[in-house]
Write a protein that holds these residues in place. Sequence first.
Motif, PDB file in Angstrom:
ATOM      1  N   UNK A  84     -10.486  -2.242   7.352  1.00 26.58           N
ATOM      2  CA  UNK A  84     -10.421  -3.007   9.184  1.00 26.58           C
ATOM      3  C   UNK A  84      -9.492  -3.482   8.889  1.00 26.58           C
ATOM      4  N   UNK A  85      -9.798  -4.774   7.818  1.00 27.09           N
ATOM      5  CA  UNK A  85      -9.042  -6.017   7.779  1.00 27.09           C
ATOM      6  C   UNK A  85      -7.318  -6.270   8.389  1.00 27.09           C
ATOM      7  N   UNK A  86      -6.674  -4.595   8.199  1.00 28.33           N
ATOM      8  CA  UNK A  86      -5.339  -4.523   9.013  1.00 28.33           C
ATOM      9  C   UNK A  86      -6.028  -4.535  10.219  1.00 28.33           C
ATOM     10  N   UNK A  87      -6.636  -5.091  11.107  1.00 28.97           N
ATOM     11  CA  UNK A  87      -6.959  -5.391  12.553  1.00 28.97           C
ATOM     12  C   UNK A  87      -5.765  -6.217  12.860  1.00 28.97           C
ATOM     13  N   UNK A 140       5.700  -6.791   8.859  1.00 30.85           N
ATOM     14  CA  UNK A 140       5.332  -5.503   8.453  1.00 30.85           C
ATOM     15  C   UNK A 140       3.932  -4.990   7.533  1.00 30.85           C
ATOM     16  N   UNK A 141       3.910  -4.279   7.047  1.00 30.50           N
ATOM     17  CA  UNK A 141       2.698  -3.331   6.627  1.00 30.50           C
ATOM     18  C   UNK A 141       2.170  -4.330   5.303  1.00 30.50           C
ATOM     19  N   UNK A 168      -0.764   2.723   3.826  1.00 32.15           N
ATOM     20  CA  UNK A 168       0.316   2.486   4.763  1.00 32.15           C
ATOM     21  C   UNK A 168       1.320   1.550   3.703  1.00 32.15           C
ATOM     22  N   UNK A 169       1.277   1.415   2.741  1.00 34.51           N
ATOM     23  CA  UNK A 169       3.182   0.760   2.127  1.00 34.51           C
ATOM     24  C   UNK A 169       3.365   2.109   1.374  1.00 34.51           C
ATOM     25  N   UNK A 177       1.727  -5.030  -4.551  1.00 32.99           N
ATOM     26  CA  UNK A 177       0.574  -5.300  -4.634  1.00 32.99           C
ATOM     27  C   UNK A 177      -0.856  -5.086  -5.317  1.00 32.99           C
ATOM     28  N   UNK A 178      -0.805  -4.339  -6.192  1.00 28.85           N
ATOM     29  CA  UNK A 178      -1.596  -3.707  -7.767  1.00 28.85           C
ATOM     30  C   UNK A 178      -0.801  -5.166  -8.323  1.00 28.85           C
TER      31      UNK A 178
END
Length: 288
Positions: A84-87, A140-141, A168-169, A177-178
């Motif tokens: 939910x941090x993508x809010x 962007x995402x 969503x990436x 990211x990883x």
Amino acid sequence: MRVDIEDLAVEVAGRRLLHDVTLRAADGQLIGLVGPNGSGKSTLLRCVYRALRPAGGTVRLDGADLHAMDAREGARLLAALPQEAQATFDFTVAEIVAMGRLPHQRGSGRASAADAEICARALARVGAGHLAHRGFPGLSGGEKQRVLIARALAQEPRVLVLDEPTNHLDIAQQLEVLALVRDSRLTVLAALHDLNLAARHCDALYVLDGGRIVAAGEPHEVLTAGLLADVFGVRAHRVRHPETGAVQLLFDRLAEGAGRRDGADADGPAPPGPVTPPDDAPSLPTPR
């Protein structure tokens, strides 16, 4: 920092969502949680970052009970990036990252020059220093995920918890990211959907199904054709990456009538082969 999860159980509205889950992560390891939707990955992580209180069991950081710590002490040791941090946040990137310093601030809570330097270093570390004055909603995402990782790094934790950090990436952003997470050298627990990404980046995998751990170990040990058919309902072909040697998977549909058990859920019968790592089990290797 070592993370020990012992016999963790969660009940919500009378329904058991986690069944006596035991998991161990050595200092600096990247541990992947994999399993089908509804298997309990996010529930487990919510217990680790204290958004959910378990009905039983413990989460320990270097032997100390996380749920017995006060909020500030826990936040100095552990940072989380939940789904939910993508809010959308109506803040600048610099303001978002500065939130990571709150557990370290006293009194008025005003950021110091040292705090500002830590935040700037965190943004530079994820390659997002040029975004500092941008509004977070307009990113962007992939940029948002970098900023949220910078916020977690600015928190200066020793443990990082990530719930589907690559959702969503695009594939390039997923790999970036990883790689950032791997390079952090923190102890990391990450729920991942993509089994190939998990196999490539994780030191060990824990497979959840119906709220239970059904397999655990290094990716090449865990991701067998039999397990993937039973847990994920797919036919898998294992191949080795030509450069890294990591296990990679090619998937097909199973023949009709084969594979995953019908009706399996968190309250159903236990799947075969539940795994509880022994107390004297050697630490898994941590390639860097």
